[in-house]
Each structure stands twice: as structure tokens, then as C-alpha cells.
Design a protein around this motif. Structure first.
Motif, PDB file in Angstrom:
ATOM      1  N   GLU A 473      27.120 -31.074   0.700  1.00 30.06           N
ATOM      2  CA  GLU A 473      26.575 -30.823   2.030  1.00 30.06           C
ATOM      3  C   GLU A 473      26.999 -29.451   2.548  1.00 30.06           C
ATOM      4  OE1 GLU A 473      27.359 -33.754   4.958  1.00 30.06           O
ATOM      5  OE2 GLU A 473      26.705 -35.439   3.710  1.00 30.06           O
ATOM      6  N   LYS A 474      26.095 -28.832   3.284  1.00 30.12           N
ATOM      7  CA  LYS A 474      26.357 -27.574   3.998  1.00 30.12           C
ATOM      8  C   LYS A 474      27.030 -26.519   3.103  1.00 30.12           C
ATOM      9  CE  LYS A 474      26.905 -30.214   8.268  1.00 30.12           C
ATOM     10  NZ  LYS A 474      27.827 -30.596   9.369  1.00 30.12           N
ATOM     11  N   SER A 475      26.464 -26.360   1.897  1.00 30.38           N
ATOM     12  CA  SER A 475      27.053 -25.426   0.935  1.00 30.38           C
ATOM     13  C   SER A 475      26.124 -24.291   0.549  1.00 30.38           C
ATOM     14  CB  SER A 475      27.471 -26.185  -0.328  1.00 30.38           C
ATOM     15  OG  SER A 475      26.345 -26.837  -0.901  1.00 30.38           O
ATOM     16  N   VAL A 476      24.864 -24.361   1.004  1.00 31.26           N
ATOM     17  CA  VAL A 476      23.860 -23.362   0.623  1.00 31.26           C
ATOM     18  C   VAL A 476      23.591 -22.443   1.817  1.00 31.26           C
ATOM     19  CG1 VAL A 476      21.431 -23.066   0.018  1.00 31.26           C
ATOM     20  CG2 VAL A 476      22.788 -24.811  -1.147  1.00 31.26           C
ATOM     21  N   ASP A 477      23.536 -21.140   1.549  1.00 34.26           N
ATOM     22  CA  ASP A 477      23.360 -20.171   2.639  1.00 34.26           C
ATOM     23  C   ASP A 477      21.918 -20.083   3.128  1.00 34.26           C
ATOM     24  OD1 ASP A 477      26.077 -18.920   2.874  1.00 34.26           O
ATOM     25  OD2 ASP A 477      25.717 -18.543   0.759  1.00 34.26           O
TER      26      ASP A 477
END
Length: 857
Positions: A473-477
Motif C-alpha cells: 500500500e501507498k508505495s507507488v509515486d
């Protein structure tokens, strides 16, 4: 805040994209993939997504044209297709995760970014040349008619034959009797009676065969569209009906050869003679003797939207799309390729072989003006069997297109681009290459930890993006992609053509090649042939966007390109955006919209649409404001009017389809601010209803503008024909009824004038030439002609090769000129331009305009 949320350099970028659209960078020509997005567009999208809003446009362009490293930002493309996002992200120093359900797309992208030792690749080509080239080339020889020496076959011309439904005699399906045009009104034609090759300056005039004295007009033919004209009885019939009655694939016969003679050092055309026929029979006999051991695909053509054309002509297996000589030569070549020891070099040669297939099958045709082979449909967008296919020289000779020699060079050129990538820069209206001075190399990994903690900079997966559980989760820019466009491209059906051959070489190495066909069950499209409806498309796309929402950082953006002429496609995509979140999670809203150039002349998305919409979405936890549907419609009407006025004032060569796409995008941006709190009489207005309403607003504004441009004296039927029918082949009955009722007409009014005919729930638009007899009967009766009657009469006269000048005095006038001009603008049919007396030789306008200024409104 990202630059892309504030601005985007549309106009200058569009000029560059226009150049690139018709001359794509070599890396994107390494293998056929459908509807590739332009590299320049996606390079700028990535830059504008990560650069800050206070950067100047000058600095933005400086970074576009130099080596720019974005510091390992992680980009996800859940629909990577032909790999544009992956390639451009690596060029900008990003790390990228590319996913596609189609193994062919995965394999193409993998080889695009993997390094290649070009010296080793060339060495293997030399080995192949030594082992197999002569074995292949022996089947592509002929006798030069000028010097009598052995010459190389470049292309073999074939024609299919059917039996006339009326008299039962054979009808060769020549669309014309022209082979090639060599410029300066000089043509190579053939006699339809004896196949003698004739040089002439006549194309529409009568020619007499010097051998058999047959009189014929080269521009004529026995097959026009779906109809044939029997040379024996003069009867007209439908080709497909004749084929169905026979119950088998039409037989193809050889009738001409284009050759290159090394002794004369020139190309030429000749009648296919006994030597040519016997050489083919030799290859056919060799094939039949060895067919059980040859490497050829055995899969049947599956039922599908794109396969129905071929199956209607009784093609049942993929190998039937090739003749015996092609299958023999392709198998010999593939067998030698599989002996390559270096696995990476072998895969690059397999990719080269795979791309070779599109120009070495019996669904190819010949371009008489360009004098080379082309794939059917201008880009292999359907399995459509041409009536007069052309066979290529598989290995190749000095001249010719799409041979193994040429495709091999294309692969080298693509990988040389990776060693020295460049961007196109415009100076004084001319394009130049601006080399970026670094190399593009993908270091592939398998899991997310590798992309964080090692030199791995790319992960590629052949799977559905509905499950991205391997990404935290919430790891891609950023999410940067080009999702499937509803029902425009049936990727699995089309890519099967390559898949069934690639499987022969790759099934023991890559798990994604275990199936008999490309994966279908989770392919996110609308395809009735696969029982996939609107809900399937929306659910699948929503699942992907939900996963994108989950893995995207809170301040990250999801940016994708889209266009379509159908409101249902817009509604489905909008619904997927707006519903891509769980309870209590941030939702996506559309934060910016920008129109940019689409692919080149042979693009397939949405027919003639030439502009994509870049849709920029950001995450928000803010609750949308409540608004009534009537009040929101007023806002949307004002936004649509403002956008269209600016487009009309820009003086660009924009079609209605282009303006619809641009206006729709901007209106949906407004709508997304308030969703789902939009009400009418206490009930929520759903996405589909809202998009239909927005479409009606844009459509009415466009039609009002069109009708204002026509003289008042033009009859209502002509006005409504121009507004709602022109440019279409068929229209849904309900949709047309809805449109016409706004103008106070019924569908029957157009059917009575033989402008359309109802076939079930579909309305077919009747061709101008089919209306000629009806119009002439009106003239004979002294009935009043509609303006569209006059235009169609002139169109039919021109189509017959007759001069229309003398007809213009009787049937011309300002009304005819204005209607013809409008029809040309809507259809790009040059005959309408001729009737209107307008020049069509000027290039497409590319000028500074207000197109890029409407964004901030």
C-alpha cells in the motif's frame, strides 16, 4: 503541487507529436502492437507529473531535451501494452512496474528494455543466412523477361475467385486492373483476360491489350467493396453470399510477379508464367511431404469479434492465413532460430521472426502508389481476407518491405536507439534529432523488494492488474497508463495471430505461453462475442483503479489517456474512476484535462479521432458539495460552450469527433467535483444518465454550429443528414430516432429518401452510388431534388470517372458547394472536396492557437 495540475505545454508538444505520430521512434517499431501511445507525449506526462508547479515552461522543455534523472520515482502502468510508459520512465531515471494480461505485449516490452549484444545478434543472423537463406530464396526465383536470366521475386500477386450467383461462372475478384503507378501519369496494368502486363498513361480511359486485343479500363474491376460484378453475365452480387454458397475458402490463383533482376539492376513486373507456377507447386509439394514435422501453429481460429471476418470466408485455422510456400519457409527459419544458444539473442530473433509474420501472410495487399506490400486494414486491426492478396519474399532481396532481412535491420535500429535515445526538436518547422547522451537499459526483477533495494529498475508481469497484491500500500509515486478503450480494440483476438507462433518458441520457457490462446477471461473490454457487456468492463476497470488507489501514495497522481466517440465508453470509464475506492478511503477526482495528439494515420482508437485526452486524477478525502442536476447542467453547458468557441476560433483543422472528445473531457472534470451528490427531484443522478446529458449538450452545440454554416434554403432532411448521419456506416436505430426527433423528423423520412435502410436494430447508411438510380428516377419524374440528392448524384458521376464540370451547371450551386464542403470535413472523402472545389493538398494545420489556452477556464 505537480506542474501537470497547473498546466501542460499542449501546443508545442502537439507539433512534435504530429511529427512523431507518422514516424515513430525505432524502439516503438520493434514489433507490432495496437494503438501505441506516442513516446513524446508520455515523456512529457512523466516530467509534468513529477516536476513542481513553479518550474518555468522554458526549464520544463530544457529537461525534456536533456538527460533528466527523476531520482528513482516508482511508476506503475497497469495496462502497459506496447511499453511506452515503461520505456519513457526508464529514460527519465524512474523505476517502473509494467503489467499486461497479454503475453505478446509482455514479451515485446521485455525485449524493448532488455539490452542486446548487437555484434552477437549480427553473428547469429550471418549463421542463419548461411544455414537457411538459400533454402528459402530458392522458392522465390523467376525469369527476367528482359534478359532471360534468373531474377529474385519481390512480390507475388494472387487473386481469389468465386462463382457468380446468377450464371455460375468464375469471377476473379480484382478491385482494379492496375498493379502500380510510377508517377507522371505512368501506370503498370494487366489485361483481365490474358494477364499480359501493359504500360500505359491511361487509368480511367480505355486500353487495348496488345496480345489478346481485350478492351478494358484499368481503374475498373470485378470487385468493389462487398460486391462483385460478373464479367460473363454482368450480374452484380455480394461476395460473401457467393462464398457462403460455395461453402469453402475461395481459391487463390497467381497472376503477376514483381521482381528484381541483379543482371539488369532493376525492378519490374511480369505475368506469372509456367516457371512461376511450377516453382510454387514444388514448394507446395515439399510442404505436404513435411507438414507433420514443420513448426506451424495448429490452433483453430476462435470465435470472436475480430475473427468473424475470416471465419465468414471459411478460414478455420491460423495456418490457413498463409500459403504452403510461406509456411514451409517460415518453419525452416524458425527451426534454425531455435538452435541459437544465447537465450537473450534467441529471444530477440524470435521477436524479429514474430514481427515478420504480419507482412508474410495471405492477408496482405499491395499499395500501387507506394509500390510495396502492406498489412491488411492498414495496420492488422482485423482478420480481413483481401480479395487480391500479395505474397512477400520471406527472406528478401535488394528491394522490398517486410522481409526477414528488413525486419532484422529494424530490430537492430530499435536497440541502437536504446544506446543513444533522442527526442524530436522542431527548428523552422523541420524536425531534428536531439540525442539525450545516455543509454536505456532495463534490469528486470520479480518482486517489489528488489525494485527498492537493488539495481533492479523494472518489473514486468503478464497478468491481470485486478490483483496487485505484490505491491505494498501507498508505495507507488504515480500511475501513468493508457487503459483499454471500451470496445475499440480486441487485443487478445488480434494478438493471437502472433501468440500462436510465439508459443511454438516460448512455451517451455515462459509460463504465460502455456495456454492455447492469449488469455481472455479477465481481459477488460466490452466484447459481445466473449459475453462481456458494459458491466463487465466497468467492474474490471474499477477493480484495477481500486488497486491503483491502494498502492498509490496519498499525494500521488493517476494520469491516463483516453478518447472515444461513444458516450457509454466515457460513462463506463468515469464510473470506474469515481467508484475506485473503499469506504472511508480517499476517492479519485479529475483535477485536470488536456487534449494531445493521438497516434498516426493508421491509429485505431475511435475511428477518425486524432486527439487523446490526458485525464489527471488525484486522491481526496473531502466530501463533494451537493448540487442540483439542473444547476450542474447550466455549469456544464457554459463550460462546453466556452471550450467549443475557443476551438472554433483556433482555426485548427478539427473534426467534430475531435471537438467532442475535448469538450467531453472538460465537462466530465466539472461533473467529477460533485459526484455522487448530484440530485434531481430528490433522487441521485447516476453517471450514465449524466454522461448522456453532457453528450446531448455538446452534440446540440456542435450541430447548431454546423447548421449555421449552411445556407438557409437547404432542406431539413439534408441538414439532418449532414449533422447526424454523414461519416457513419451504421447507427443504432434508437440513437438515430432520438437524434432526429430533436429536429422534428422521423427515421422513416430518411428511409423514404433511400438515405438509410433499417436492418433489425441497426440503420445502415446507403452509399451515394447506390442512390444514383433513385435520384435519376426523381429527375425523370420532375420531382424536387434535395440538396443531398444533387451532391450524391455528382459523387456517383465522379466515381464513374466522368468529368463533373458539365453536371455542375445543372446540379451545382452554393447549397451543393457548402454541403459538399461540410461532408468533406466530416468524412475526409476527397470526392466531396472535388465537388466543393476546395484544395486538399495543403498539409494539416499546425499553428499556435488558443487550443492550449482553454485549460484554465
Amino acid at each position: 503541487m505537480s506542474y501537470i495540475l497547473k498546466d501542460f505545454p499542449i501546443e508545442r508538444l502537439n507539433e512534435i507529436a504530429l511529427k512523431e505520430a507518422n514516424a515513430k521512434k525505432p524502439i516503438y517499431q520493434i514489433h507490432k502492437w495496437w494503438a501505441r501511445r506516442l513516446g513524446s507525449i508520455f515523456r512529457m506526462i512523466i516530467l509534468a507529473t513529477f516536476l513542481p508547479q513553479d518550474i518555468s515552461e522554458t526549464e520544463l522543455w530544457r529537461k525534456f531535451y536533456q538527460k533528466t534523472d527523476l531520482g528513482g520515482k516508482i511508476i506503475l502502468d497497469p495496462f502497459m501494452g506496447g511499453g511506452t510508459t515503461v520505456v519513457e520512465a526508464l529514460k527519465l531515471g524512474c523505476k517502473v512496474i509494467g503489467i499486461d494480461i497479454h503475453p505478446v505485449a509482455w514479451f515485446i516490452t521485455k525485449k524493448e528494455v532488455e539490452p542486446l549484444d548487437i555484434d552477437k545478434f549480427k553473428a547469429e543472423f550471418r549463421r542463419l543466412k548461411k544455414k537457411v537463406a538459400d533454402k528459402i530464396k530458392q522458392y522465390y526465383k523467376t525469369v527476367c523477361p528482359k534478359c532471360g536470366e534468373e531474377a529474385d521475386v519481390m512480390y507475388v500477386f494472387w487473386v481469389k475467385k468465386i462463382r457468380c450467383l446468377k450464371c455460375g461462372n468464375e469471377v476473379p475478384l480484382y478491385s482494379s486492373f492496375r498493379l502500380a503507378s510510377l508517377g507522371n501519369n505512368y501506370h503498370i496494368v494487366f489485361c483481365p483476360s490474358c494477364n499480359e502486363i501493359i504500360e500505359t498513361d491511361k487509368l480511367r480511359g480505355e486500353v487495348v491489350c496488345p496480345k489478346c486485343e481485350k478492351r478494358f479500363t484499368p481503374s475498373d474491376g470485378y470487385a468493389k467493396g462487398k460486391y462483385y460484378l460478373c464479367p460473363s453475365c454482368g450480374g452484380k452480387g455480394e461476395v460473401l453470399k457467393a462464398v457462403k454458397r460455395e461453402g469453402k475458402t475461395p481459391e487463390a490463383v497467381m497472376y503477376a510477379i514483381e521482381y528484381y533482376c541483379p543482371h539488369c539492376s532493376e525492378r519490374g513486373y511480369k505475368k506469372a508464367d509456367k516457371y512461376d507456377q511450377e516453382l510454387f507447386l514444388r514448394a507446395k509439394e515439399e510442404f505436404n511431404n513435411r507438414k507433420n514435422e514443420l513448426l506451424i501453429p495448429k490452433q483453430k481460429l476462435p470465435n470472436g469479434y475480430n475473427t468473424r471476418q475470416a471465419k465468414n470466408f471459411h478460414y478455420e485455422y491460423f495456418y490457413q492465413m498463409f500459403n504452403e510456400r510461406q509456411l514451409l519457409c517460415l518453419s525452416m527459419l524458425l527451426e534454425e532460430i531455435l538452435k541459437i544458444e544465447d537465450e537473450n539473442v534467441k529471444e530477440f530473433m524470435i521477436l524479429t521472426f514474430s514481427d515478420l509474420l504480419q507482412t508474410n501472410n495471405m492477408f496482405c495487399r499491395y499499395e500501387p502508389d507506394k509500390k510495396h506490400i502492406t498489412v491488411t486494414g492498414g495496420g492488422f486491426h482485423a482478420y480481413w481476407p483481401p480479395p487480391a492478396p500479395v505474397e512477400n519474399n520471406v527472406w528478401g532481396t535488394k528491394f522490398g518491405r517486410g522481409t526477414f532481412k528488413r525486419v532484422f535491420r529494424k530490430t537492430i535500429k530499435a536497440k541502437q536507439y536504446c544506446e543513444a535515445p533522442y527526442e524530436t526538436i522542431l527548428k523552422n518547422g523541420k524536425s531534428q534529432k536531439n540525442v539525450l547522451r545516455y543509454s536505456l537499459k532495463g534490469h528486470l526483477g520479480n518482486n517489489f523488494d528488489e525494485i527498492l533495494n537493488s539495481k533492479v529498475n523494472v518489473i514486468l508481469k503478464a497478468q491481470t492488474s485486478e490483483d496487485l497484491s505484490f505491491i505494498p500500500e501507498k508505495s507507488v509515486d504515480a500511475i501513468i497508463t493508457d487503459p483499454p478503450y471500451y470496445d475499440n480494440v480486441m487485443y487478445s483476438e488480434l494478438s493471437d495471430f502472433f501468440y500462436v507462433w510465439q508459443k511454438l518458441a516460448l512455451e517451455n520457457k515462459h509460463e504465460c505461453y502455456q495456454g492455447e490462446y492469449s488469455p481472455r477471461s479477465r481481459e477488460i473490454i466490452k466484447n459481445p462475442a466473449q459475453n462481456k457487456d458494459d458491466e463487465f468492463f466497468v467492474k474490471g476497470l474499477t477493480n484495477v483503479f481500486k488497486e491503483c488507489n491502494r498502492v498509490l501514495k496519498e499525494d500521488g497522481l493517476m494520469v491516463f489517456t483516453f478518447h472515444h466517440e461513444r458516450t457509454k465508453a466515457w460513462a463506463s470509464t468515469l464510473r470506474a474512476i469515481l467508484e475506485a475506492h473503499g469506504e472511508g478511503q480517499p476517492r479519485f477526482i479529475i483535477s485536470a484535462i488536456y487534449p494531445v495528439r493521438s497516434e498516426g494515420r493508421s491509429g485505431v482508437h475511435g475511428g477518425g479521432i486524432r486527439y487523446d485526452i490526458i485525464i489527471v486524477c488525484k486522491k481526496t478525502l473531502e466530501e463533494p458539495g451537493r448540487i442540483s442536476w439542473e444547476k450542474l447542467k447550466d455549469k456544464i453547458h457554459e463550460r462546453a460552450r466556452e471550450v467549443l468557441e475557443r476551438l472554433w476560433l483556433s482555426d485548427r483543422d478539427l473534426r467534430d469527433e475531435d471537438m467532442f472528445v475535448v469538450a467531453m473531457g472538460k465537462c466530465l472534470e466539472v461533473y467529477s467535483w460533485y459526484y455522487p451528490n448530484i440530485f434531481e427531484n430528490g433522487r441521485k443522478v447516476e453517471v450514465e444518465e449524466a454522461v448522456d446529458g453532457i453528450s446531448d449538450i455538446i452534440d446540440s452545440l456542435l450541430k447548431i454550429k454546423e447548421i449555421e454554416a449552411l445556407p438557409e434554403k437547404i432542406d431539413e432532411i439534408t441538414k439532418l443528414y449532414c449533422s447526424y448521419i454523414a461519416g457513419s456506416n451504421e447507427i443504432g436505430y434508437d440513437a438515430l430516432h432520438k437524434r432526429l426527433s430533436k429536429g422534428g423528423l422521423e427515421v422513416d423520412s430518411l428511409a423514404k429518401e433511400q438515405l438509410i435502410r433499417k436492418e433489425g436494430n441497426i440503420v445502415k447508411v446507403i452509399e451515394p452510388s447506390e442512390r444514383r438510380q433513385f435520384v435519376e428516377e426523381k429527375i425523370r419524374r420532375g420531382a424536387n431534388l434535395l440538396t443531398i440528392d444533387k451532391v450524391h448524384l455528382l459523387y456517383s458521376v465522379y466515381l464513374e470517372g466522368k468529368p463533373i464540370v458539365k453536371y455542375l451547371s445543372d446540379y451545382g450551386g452554393e447549397d451543393v458547394r457548402k454541403v459538399s464542403e461540410l461532408l468533406y470535413r466530416k468524412t475526409r472523402d476527397e470526392i466531396y472536396a472535388k465537388i466543393a472545389g476546395i484544395s486538399i493538398s495543403t498539409p494539416e494545420k499546425v499553428r499556435v492557437s488558443t487550443l492550449d489556452k482553454y485549460i484554465g477556464g
